[in-house]
Design an enzyme around this catalytic site. Sequence first.
Site, PDB file in Angstrom:
ATOM      1  N   ARG A   1       0.879  -1.080   0.158  1.00 16.86           N
ATOM      2  CA  ARG A   1       0.132   0.152   0.086  1.00 16.86           C
ATOM      3  C   ARG A   1       0.882   1.333   0.111  1.00 16.86           C
ATOM      4  O   ARG A   1       1.855   1.481   0.815  1.00 16.86           O
ATOM      5  CB  ARG A   1      -1.005  -0.171   1.370  1.00 16.86           C
TER       6      ARG A   1
ATOM      7  N   SER B   1       6.941  -5.154   7.673  1.00 21.37           N
ATOM      8  CA  SER B   1       6.169  -6.195   8.898  1.00 21.37           C
ATOM      9  C   SER B   1       6.873  -7.405   8.765  1.00 21.37           C
ATOM     10  O   SER B   1       6.232  -8.431   8.938  1.00 21.37           O
ATOM     11  CB  SER B   1       4.749  -6.030   8.837  1.00 21.37           C
TER      12      SER B   1
ATOM     13  N   ASP C   1       4.710  -3.028  11.891  1.00 21.04           N
ATOM     14  CA  ASP C   1       3.394  -2.612  11.913  1.00 21.04           C
ATOM     15  C   ASP C   1       2.719  -2.207  13.435  1.00 21.04           C
ATOM     16  O   ASP C   1       1.896  -1.500  13.623  1.00 21.04           O
ATOM     17  CB  ASP C   1       2.416  -3.532  11.252  1.00 21.04           C
TER      18      ASP C   1
END
Length: 938
Positions: free
Chosen positions: A541, A605, A659
């Site tokens: 993203r 992450s 994250d």
Amino acid sequence: MLAVHLVSFFFTKLQEDPTKKVDRFLHAMRLHDDQLNDISARFQAEMKKGLSAESNAAAAVKMLPTHVRSTPDGSEKGQFMALDFGGSKFKVLQVKVREGMGIRKGGVEMDEKTYRIPKELLTGRGTELFDHVTESLKDFLHERNISLEKKHPLAFTFSFPCEQTALNRGLLLSWSKNFRARGLQGKDVVQVLRDSIDRTGGMDMEVLAMVNDTVATMMTCGFDDQYCQAGLIIGTGTNACYMEELRHVDLVEGDEGRMCVNTEWGAFGDDGALDDFITEFDRDVDAASNNPGKQIFEKMISGMYLGELVRLVVLKMAKVGKLFDGRVSDALRTKGKITTAHVAAMEEYKNGLKNTRTILEELDLSPSDDDCIAVQHISTIVSFRSSNLVAAGLAAILTRIKHNRNRRALRITVGVDGTVYKTHPQYPKRLHKVVRRLLPDCHVRFALSDSGSSKGAALVTAVAQRLASRKRQVDETLSSFKLSQEQLQLVKARMRAGLEAGLKSKGPSAIKMLPSFVYHTPDGTENGKYLALDLGGTNFRAMLVNFKKSLQQNVRLYHKIYTIPLEIMQGTGEELFDHLAQCIGDFLDYMGMKNARLPAGFTFSFPCEQTAIDTGTLVSWTKGFKATNCEGHDVVSMLREAIKRRNEFELDIAAVVNDTVGTMMSCAYEDPQCEIGLIAGTGTNVCYMEEVKNIEKTELQKGKPEKFKGTPDGEQDEVEELSMLKMCVNTEWGGLGDDGSLDDIITPYDTEVDQNSVNPGKQRFEKLTSGMYLGEIVRQVLLDLTRGGLLFRGHVTETLKTPGIFQTKYLSQIESDRLALLQVRSILQQLGLNSNCDDSIIVKEVCGAVSRRAAQLCGAGMAAVVDKIRENRGLDHLNITVGVDGALYKLHPHFSGVLQKTTKALAPRCDVTFLPSEEGSGKGAALITAVARKKKEI
């Protein structure tokens, strides 16, 4: 003479057809389908009223819970004694239910003896009545050479209205059928029976179940037909029962499964609901009864009253000159002279008219042929109305079952007993035909009870034994998932020890406690545009975050999601990072900002070892990534090089975070007290703001270490100030237990899951608590229960043997409070698991046990973290906020509540607020970048 005969012939032709004369006289009893549907709708409303705790007291139809929770499945077995007590005679029986028989082959043997009840006992003392029953029971045991020393389970059929609060407890509401024994009304008749057994002495009986005859009829037929979910009595009295969803039975605690409800539908109309259908003959029957104004529906239907209704109609028609030339005999005026047996005889197919004449002549009447035809037609209309009313009531029950189970069509069997149904030649056919006409989308089968209520009572007991045995075994299996407060305190202590060990520079530690080099949380003054990049799975993203000083709209977000193809995930590192650079270029082009050199935060992450806020060395790939030449390399440098190769735009990558840290920062922007981040999703992790002086891994020495990028500039004498700094530590708490510290709470199912994972022996805490593994733990438990014959009838399917088939999302769906068991069954059917209602309850229990333990363990871990922060700061009481992200926390119906409750119980001196993250780690990465740049500018 010929003329006289012709006149007589034409006069006869002009006479009224006797059946039409009766039709007009009894037009109110001839009910058409619209009226029957209306009555059915009224009965449905009465059922709903009776099931509700708020309206039950005022309801005419009491809808009494029976505490019978399951019909037979054919696996019942054992030997039982039974008492069948419902009239002037009672039966004592020995019932043998053979193993391995049941639905497929039958398999119930009964030996019985009937005993009379002396008339004086019907109205005498209740204790004397029950003593007579138990003495007869002892006599039966002697006579049949049944052991008196052995403990015998006893089933008790008691066919009088009772309010049951348990399967083996029932308070007598009222006597009927000429019984008036004193001192029992309002008493628990099962306890009265137990006391009587004790007084009689010399036998060992355990009363396991009490049922009425309607429920017993359903159970009897249910043993031979698994679709039997309703019982119907049409005899001297009338009643119906059926399996209702427990969530609708307000009078009983719990909402899982089904329970048989005894409608006591004979009282339908006692509140006036049927007044517009009641005829003058019904009113006369009611007025002359022992209970005027009560049991109105029963008085229109049952064998106790049908003959009397016919007598009153015949009497009235004779009085007005429409029968017997107006002559009325004394016998016709006498109550009870026409019985329901007479009604059945008058409607026999071949001999009906002959029987009618005989019956009328026995009443001292001289009937003509037309009189016989008319009286036979009266019997037909009265009995036809009875079957029509039963059909309307039954249609209401079956419609409710169909709606409860969300079925377009319903296949069901109704177990039936009673003398009217068994002996009236036309009654069954009429009933079946009308029910099927009222319910065209239901396939209804009627099964005649072959052994009456005694067999049914024994089967209720057998089912109760089977369910109790299964519950004990399931509870024993799930007991290993139930953690005591002492065990949770131990987990908290072990987590605390692991946190401390991980902060030290030397020595092994299962909890890694990785420094993130994030020293500050946001203070709300951050502003400007930042690019956030988020790689944590199969999607990448890119997000533009614009922080504004305006209070009305302080954050604006724009993002785009890109898929990472499998060949890229498992190709070379250069190909992977080139793909990420291409995605970033596309996003900047999309936003029209390709020429702007934006500061960027990179959420990555995967396990990384950081030496500064903008460097992170990949320790190992997870989540299906296998890109080569990445492990051991700095991922920020690899991304910078890919951007450089592309030569289309420039980025200032100021921070790399995982994250968990991103989640904490995102929530801290909303709540300044947020100093902890929690991920409870596919994986699990925690980060928190630790005192830098406690982090030996940073090797804080005199002067300011070069690696402390982003900290304030200062002189050598600022060492003391540096020692007061906080740094966010990424605990990687999923590793707790890798050193064996959780072995005492790890179950064989956890061990199986661990051994079949990609990293056996690693991330043991994560494998007990995270979404990636909970579904697989449940599957292992279900597999074990099925192999033990406790689930899915012992049938182990290929689906159930498939690893990973039971995803954790099914736990969230199955445990939803709003989800009926029918929907649970639907989920299981999607997985190829053909379950019944009882199976669905057990599956829900298993899911609940596994997810509850996961939430409790996370709560214990969180209690260790917040207590450490409190003690770090020397506080008696701590107020702090935890930023949370992850599907398990957000979507599971109970996980968050159990986690919060456990944290509170184990850390009572901390007030912990849990704040779900709205934009997750992407916004957090942008904030880390903004905070780091702001501190650099100071």
